[in-house]
Scaffold this active site. Structure first.
Site, PDB file in Angstrom:
ATOM      1  N   HIS A  25      -9.703  -2.471  -3.715  1.00 55.34           N
ATOM      2  CA  HIS A  25      -9.857  -3.627  -4.537  1.00 55.34           C
ATOM      3  C   HIS A  25     -10.603  -3.047  -5.876  1.00 55.34           C
ATOM      4  CE1 HIS A  25      -8.104  -5.653  -1.110  1.00 55.34           C
ATOM      5  NE2 HIS A  25      -8.072  -6.320  -2.377  1.00 55.34           N
ATOM      6  N   CYS A  39       3.171 -10.895  -4.886  1.00 55.75           N
ATOM      7  CA  CYS A  39       1.897 -10.835  -5.519  1.00 55.75           C
ATOM      8  C   CYS A  39       1.276  -9.627  -5.413  1.00 55.75           C
ATOM      9  CB  CYS A  39       1.201 -12.197  -4.996  1.00 55.75           C
ATOM     10  SG  CYS A  39       0.733 -11.988  -3.125  1.00 55.75           S
TER      11      CYS A  39
HETATM   12  C1  PEP Z   1      -1.093  -7.356  -0.837  1.00 59.50           C
HETATM   13  O1  PEP Z   1      -1.704  -6.956   0.200  1.00 59.50           O
HETATM   14  O2  PEP Z   1      -0.312  -7.079  -1.600  1.00 59.50           O
HETATM   15  C2  PEP Z   1      -2.015  -8.657  -1.462  1.00 59.50           C
HETATM   16  C3  PEP Z   1      -1.434  -9.189  -2.761  1.00 59.50           C
HETATM   17  O3  PEP Z   1      -3.275  -9.113  -1.086  1.00 59.50           O
HETATM   18  P1  PEP Z   1      -4.606  -8.068  -1.113  1.00 59.50           P
HETATM   19  O4  PEP Z   1      -4.384  -6.944  -2.177  1.00 59.50           O
HETATM   20  O5  PEP Z   1      -5.741  -8.836  -1.525  1.00 59.50           O
HETATM   21  O6  PEP Z   1      -4.732  -7.566   0.183  1.00 59.50           O
END
Ligand code: PEP
Ligand code: MG
Length: 532
Positions: free
Chosen positions: A164, A462
């Site tokens: 993140h 996404c």
């Molecule tokens: C993913 O896992 O690709 C996603 C979009 O969610 P996050 O990155 O918030 O886990």
């Protein structure tokens, strides 16, 4: 960035109490002076905040507590740490504004302890000249607070490309290379070229390399400036370009960068510090503010994805040995169904009061039955369009059944890649696996694309993969009907899509899925594309 300061141990002092007291007093005074100096440099509200912190360091009650502890045999380090902790607990007990300031005391304490240990002050270094920040890792809050006029680029030795920290850096458009263990060798004052496009760091680059980098930056800027409007392939087929957001600010940023809506609203980011589940009213107010930015446009909201590196106190089981494989995402919400019901209710309320086309999806769905459970509950609570994220391999493998139970599917390539390779996306040592170009990942995406087409269910992407312009073309070739990314990537992706027809995208996708590795897949696509 200096290493974080560890809490000092309660060991007996080998100095006299009077020596310890002199040390503690000097450290607290130096900390106050340092905070004021920073405040003066920063000016504005920052100066007020830092002045308030300086006053905490000079508080007479705190000084008295430190003295008592030293007289009882504590070291200056431990006395400062323990006295601050008591002060902190008192503020927390008062609640309200003072309670919220309690965390600031930890910062003051760490600064004073660093001073006592003769180490540089923790946190983002102060500098009048812009610099490249090299850190082991940054807390999401630090990344969000980075001053972009000062921090030219970010290098971390830990973390992977979909940690993140990396996602937030991308959201802010910071040039960043993460998981670069060799950056430990860099020293203050080194000249480095940070090439985020290729994930490379070059120490002492020759002038020729610097010139080339400046030229490349200018070319990219020009491409970005030229591209505008909705996402389209060369044959005119629409591929909506949506934004990944996590706050009201990033929603505004998305609008400014020409997003056609939101493909992933990470709602858990709003509540990372919350001790208790937010009320329906408080949630609805925030959602309304976000939805109001997108009249007539799609906003896909993800219900709380708590767990792993985004624990929420009111949803996450503490102490799981393997939190990424634990009760996270939808699993945690099923275990606390009232939280899920409240959130869906708040979303339905906010959706009814704005003109955004709100859709809601669940994270970490593993089975067709979970998809059914979530979509039924969302419909029951007034959500018109409900779907699921496909980010667990079992969900991708069973996509034909999942598609029957959901209004749409959205592939989260970050988690899908981590789970396909059984490689923790936060761990620098296995970061090389976190590559969505790998055919093992692409084959799963292809089967989701095929299932979506067969059941007339839209398939979005996404994860961060959608932000890689050439990979975005491949994803469309595999059946993605929309792409969602950090809004800073939209212009580049839009420009690349415009160069390829759907047939072309399918041809490139076929090359990628039949390759042996991530590297050969990317190379094959690069060589076969009409890339300038
Ligand atoms: C993913 O896992 O690709 C996603 C979009 O969610 P996050 O990155 O918030 O886990
Ligand atoms: Mg995910």
């Amino acid at each position: 960035m200096p290493e974080p300061v560890a809490d000092p141990a309660d060991v007996p002092s080998d100095r006299t109490p009077s020596d310890e007291l002199t040390r503690a007093t000097a450290a607290l005074a130096a900390t106050a002076a340092q905070l004021r100096e920073r405040g003066e440099q920063a000016g504005g509200t920052a100066a007020e905040v830092l002045d308030a912190l300086a006053m905490m360091a000079e508080d007479p009650a705190l000084a008295a507590d430190v003295r008592h502890r030293i007289e009882d045999g504590a070291t200056a380090e431990y006395a400062v740490h323990a006295a601050m902790a008591t002060f902190r607990d008192m503020l927390v007990g008062m609640g309200g504004y003072l309670g919220e300031r309690a965390g600031d005391l930890d910062d003051v304490a760490r600064r004073a302890i660093a001073h006592l240990q003769g180490r540089p002050a923790p946190g983002i270094p102060q500098s009048a000249t812009p610099f490249v920040l090299v850190a082991r890792d940054l807390a999401p809050a630090d990344t969000a607070m980075l001053d972009l006029d000062l921090v030219l680029a970010l290098i971390t030795t830990d973390g992977g490309p979909t940690s993140h920290t990396a996602i937030l850096a991308r959201e802010k458009g910071i040039t960043a290379v993460v998981g670069a263990a060799e950056a430990e060798r860099l020293r203050n004052g080194d000249l480095v070229l940070v090439d985020a496009e290729n994930g490379e760091i070059e120490l002492d680059p020759p002038q020729q390399r610097i010139d080339l980098a400046l030229q490349r930056t200018a070319t990219l800027e020009a491409i970005r400036a030229q591209s505008s409007g909705p996402g389209r392939l060369a044959d005119g087929r629409a591929v909506p370009l949506l934004a990944n957001i996590g706050s009201v600010d990033s929603a505004r940023e998305a609008v400014a960068r020409g997003a056609e809506g939101v493909g992933l609203f990470r709602t858990e980011v709003l509540f990372l510090g919350a001790e208790a589940a937010p009320s329906v009213e408080a949630q609805a107010a925030t959602y309304r503010e976000v939805f109001a930015q997108f009249p007539g446009q799609k906003v896909v909201v993800r219900v709380l994805d708590a767990g792993a590196d985004k624990p929420l106190a009111f949803l996450t089981d503490a102490g799981e040995e393997n939190p990424a494989l634990g009760r996270r995402g939808l699993r945690a919400l099923v275990a606390h169904e009232h939280v899920l019901r409240d959130q869906l209710t708040a979303l339905a309320q906010a959706a009814a009061e704005t003109d955004a086309l709100v859709q809601v999806m669940a994270p970490m769905v593993s089975t067709a039955a979970e998809a059914q459970y979530f979509c039924d509950l969302a419909h029951e609570l007034g959500i018109a369009v409900a779907g699921v994220m496909v980010e667990v391999p079992s969900c991708a493998i069973m996509a034909d059944h999942v598609a029957r139970n959901a209004d749409f599917m959205s592939i989260g390539t970050n988690d899908l890649t981590q789970y396909v390779f059984a490689a923790d996306r936060l761990l620098g040592t296995v970061a090389a696996f976190q590559n969505p170009w790998h055919p093992a990942v692409l084959r799963l995406i292809e089967s989701v694309g095929t299932a979506g087409a067969a059941h007339d269910v839209p398939v979005g992407i996404c994860g961060e993969a959608a932000a890689d312009p050439l990979l975005a073309v491949v994803l469309v070739g595999l059946g993605a009907t929309s792409l969602s990314m950090s809004s800073s990537a939209i212009a580049d992706v839009r420009a690349e899509l415009a160069l390829h027809s759907l047939d072309d995208a399918r041809r490139l996708a076929a090359l990628a899925v039949s390759a042996e590795s991530a590297e050969t897949a990317r190379r094959a696509v690069l060589d076969a594309s009409t890339h300038p």
